[in-house]
Design a protein around this motif. Structure first.
Motif, short mmCIF file in Angstrom:
data_model
loop_
_atom_site.label_atom_id
_atom_site.label_comp_id
_atom_site.label_asym_id
_atom_site.label_seq_id
_atom_site.Cartn_x
_atom_site.Cartn_y
_atom_site.Cartn_z
N LYS A 90 1.97 3.32 1.80
CA LYS A 90 2.51 2.38 2.79
C LYS A 90 1.47 2.03 3.86
O LYS A 90 1.37 0.88 4.28
CB LYS A 90 3.76 2.98 3.45
CG LYS A 90 4.99 2.95 2.53
CD LYS A 90 6.17 3.65 3.18
CE LYS A 90 7.35 3.75 2.26
NZ LYS A 90 8.24 2.58 2.32
N VAL A 92 -1.70 1.83 3.61
CA VAL A 92 -2.70 0.92 3.09
C VAL A 92 -2.23 -0.54 3.20
O VAL A 92 -3.01 -1.45 3.47
CB VAL A 92 -3.05 1.37 1.64
CG1 VAL A 92 -2.26 0.64 0.60
CG2 VAL A 92 -4.51 1.28 1.39
N THR A 93 -0.93 -0.73 3.04
CA THR A 93 -0.37 -2.08 3.19
C THR A 93 -0.47 -2.53 4.64
O THR A 93 -0.81 -3.68 4.92
CB THR A 93 1.10 -2.10 2.73
OG1 THR A 93 1.16 -1.58 1.40
CG2 THR A 93 1.66 -3.50 2.72
N ASP A 94 -0.17 -1.63 5.57
CA ASP A 94 -0.32 -1.98 6.99
C ASP A 94 -1.76 -2.37 7.30
O ASP A 94 -2.01 -3.36 7.99
CB ASP A 94 0.12 -0.81 7.88
CG ASP A 94 1.64 -0.73 8.02
OD1 ASP A 94 2.21 -1.64 8.63
OD2 ASP A 94 2.25 0.22 7.51
N LEU B 89 8.49 1.37 -3.26
CA LEU B 89 8.16 1.96 -1.95
C LEU B 89 7.56 0.91 -1.01
O LEU B 89 7.79 0.96 0.21
CB LEU B 89 7.14 3.09 -2.12
CG LEU B 89 7.69 4.47 -2.45
CD1 LEU B 89 6.55 5.39 -2.89
CD2 LEU B 89 8.40 5.08 -1.24
N LYS B 90 6.78 0.00 -1.56
CA LYS B 90 6.16 -1.02 -0.73
C LYS B 90 7.15 -2.15 -0.41
O LYS B 90 7.19 -2.66 0.70
CB LYS B 90 4.91 -1.59 -1.42
CG LYS B 90 3.72 -0.63 -1.36
CD LYS B 90 2.55 -1.18 -2.15
CE LYS B 90 1.39 -0.20 -2.21
NZ LYS B 90 0.46 -0.33 -1.08
N THR B 93 9.46 -1.62 2.48
CA THR B 93 8.84 -1.83 3.80
C THR B 93 8.87 -3.32 4.15
O THR B 93 9.17 -3.69 5.29
CB THR B 93 7.39 -1.32 3.81
OG1 THR B 93 7.40 0.03 3.37
CG2 THR B 93 6.80 -1.37 5.19
N ARG B 97 10.79 -5.01 7.39
CA ARG B 97 10.10 -5.87 8.37
C ARG B 97 10.81 -7.22 8.49
O ARG B 97 10.85 -7.82 9.55
CB ARG B 97 8.64 -6.11 7.97
CG ARG B 97 7.83 -4.85 7.78
CD ARG B 97 7.33 -4.25 9.06
NE ARG B 97 6.95 -2.86 8.85
CZ ARG B 97 5.76 -2.45 8.43
NH1 ARG B 97 4.80 -3.31 8.20
NH2 ARG B 97 5.51 -1.17 8.26
N ARG B 219 -3.01 -9.90 -6.11
CA ARG B 219 -2.68 -10.06 -4.70
C ARG B 219 -3.71 -10.84 -3.93
O ARG B 219 -3.41 -11.65 -3.09
CB ARG B 219 -2.49 -8.70 -4.05
CG ARG B 219 -1.10 -8.16 -4.29
CD ARG B 219 -0.94 -6.80 -3.70
NE ARG B 219 -1.75 -5.84 -4.43
CZ ARG B 219 -1.73 -4.55 -4.17
NH1 ARG B 219 -0.97 -4.06 -3.21
NH2 ARG B 219 -2.47 -3.71 -4.86
#
Lengths: 229, 229
Positions: A90, A92-94, B89-90, B93, B97, B219
């Motif tokens: 997670k 790493v996404t931030d 999991l990603k 998030t 948000r 991505r």
């Protein structure tokens, strides 16, 4: 002794993961600093460099994601190790989103460098520095499992919000004063907003670190505050 | 036959995960719609409801995160199953948000409801609807492993960006016309920006779905576009 061998390999994987996250963090911090310097020093070459360097951040994201999945598949970690890996996925996404925000700032700096400056930028670099420190501290807290440091980040966010509000109100005043300021002030507002969002990402990371270490989810009482402006 | 038993339990876990993600998605969509309706219908009671309901989204995030970790620990999935869980999991998030952004919109709607309206809101609800559709489609693509649908989301983002730009320019014109419009127009600009960001989250989800299914990371060629404004 295959168990010890596995343990050592696992330890090595975790060290590798921490190192790469720190490298990605350092890269992202440099992008934040660069994007705001491109603005304050009216340096469009630097802005372009920031925009190009985002590729490196993106590459690091893909690599770290792969590493996390490899660790999950090969080492099948449990309990706190499992929490560490899922948290890294997670975080790493931030970090990647912070890179995107720095690119956004650099792009707006590029636009602003084509027109005369609106006013000396005093608080924007200060906001950028605060945001950068928060990112660094949150990531340090992650790699060293340091709840106290994560809590510093949680407390530090109010400062960022206050400074954002100050900048926002000053820009509003410029806009009211003279309609020729509106376009530039709007661009600066978005830049300040991006910096404040970078702070929010650091806050998210810090909340996840507290959860990772304590096993208790604190994300949501706090996330209410972080969405207020 | 313990293997079959495990397979069945695993299948059940995955079904459970998909269902909860869809439930969270539906909740988040309702928050987007509610926040913008609070604005267009000047309904501060609804705004407050959105702000309160974000708690449910946050609870769902914690539950789905826990479920993902439980599946990783108990079932030790590999290859495409592992990618599915790490993607979930990603995604969770991103959904959380989006909930925060809807809360932000509701808070600004609350402020705007205290003052006379600036202009009829034509394009903002349209932008909200587009953003909502993108979120729904991206999540459907995830639960049904549907790359074609994910690619629709990727293509759909340009429409959102174009509509955001249209709203942005209209608001700029209102500001230039009369300085008494500036404060309200700025708030509306941030609302439009939040909606456009919701679209970016949908785009992120769609990119992850393509990666999950194809095992190829797309991505980053695309993420450059999504940061442009």
């Amino acid at each position: 002794m295959p168990a010890t061998h596995t343990d050592k390999a696992f330890e090595q994987d975790l060290r590798d993961l921490r190192e790469r996250l720190l490298a990605m963090g350092a890269k992202v911090e440099a992008l934040i600093a660069g994007s705001v310097r491109a603005l304050t020093e009216r340096d469009s070459v630097l802005a372009e460099k920031v925009i190009q360097s985002d590729k490196d951040v993106n590459r690091l994201e893909v690599e770290i994601d792969d590493l996390c999945r490899r660790i999950l598949a090969l080492r099948q970690p449990a309990a706190s190790d499992l929490r560490l890996i899922t948290t890294a996925l997670k975080i790493v996404t931030d970090l990647e989103r912070i890179g995107d925000l720095a690119v956004n700032i650099a792009e707006r700096a590029n636009d602003l460098n084509q027109v005369p400056p609106l006013a000396p930028y005093v608080d924007t670099p200060k906001l950028a520095e605060l945001a950068q420190q928060q990112v660094k501290k949150a990531l340090d807290a992650f790699v060293s499992n340091d709840v106290a440091k994560a809590e510093e980040v949680l407390r530090g966010d109010d400062l960022l919000d206050a400074l954002f509000l100050k900048i926002f109100n000053e820009l509003l005043a410029y806009m009211m004063e003279d309609s020729r300021n509106i376009r530039r002030a709007t661009a600066l507002m978005f830049i300040a907003k991006h910096l404040e969002r970078i702070g929010d990402h650091a806050l998210n990371v810090a909340e996840m670190v507290v959860y990772m270490v304590r096993g208790k989810d604190i994300r949501h009482p706090l996330s209410r505050n972080l969405t207020m402006e």
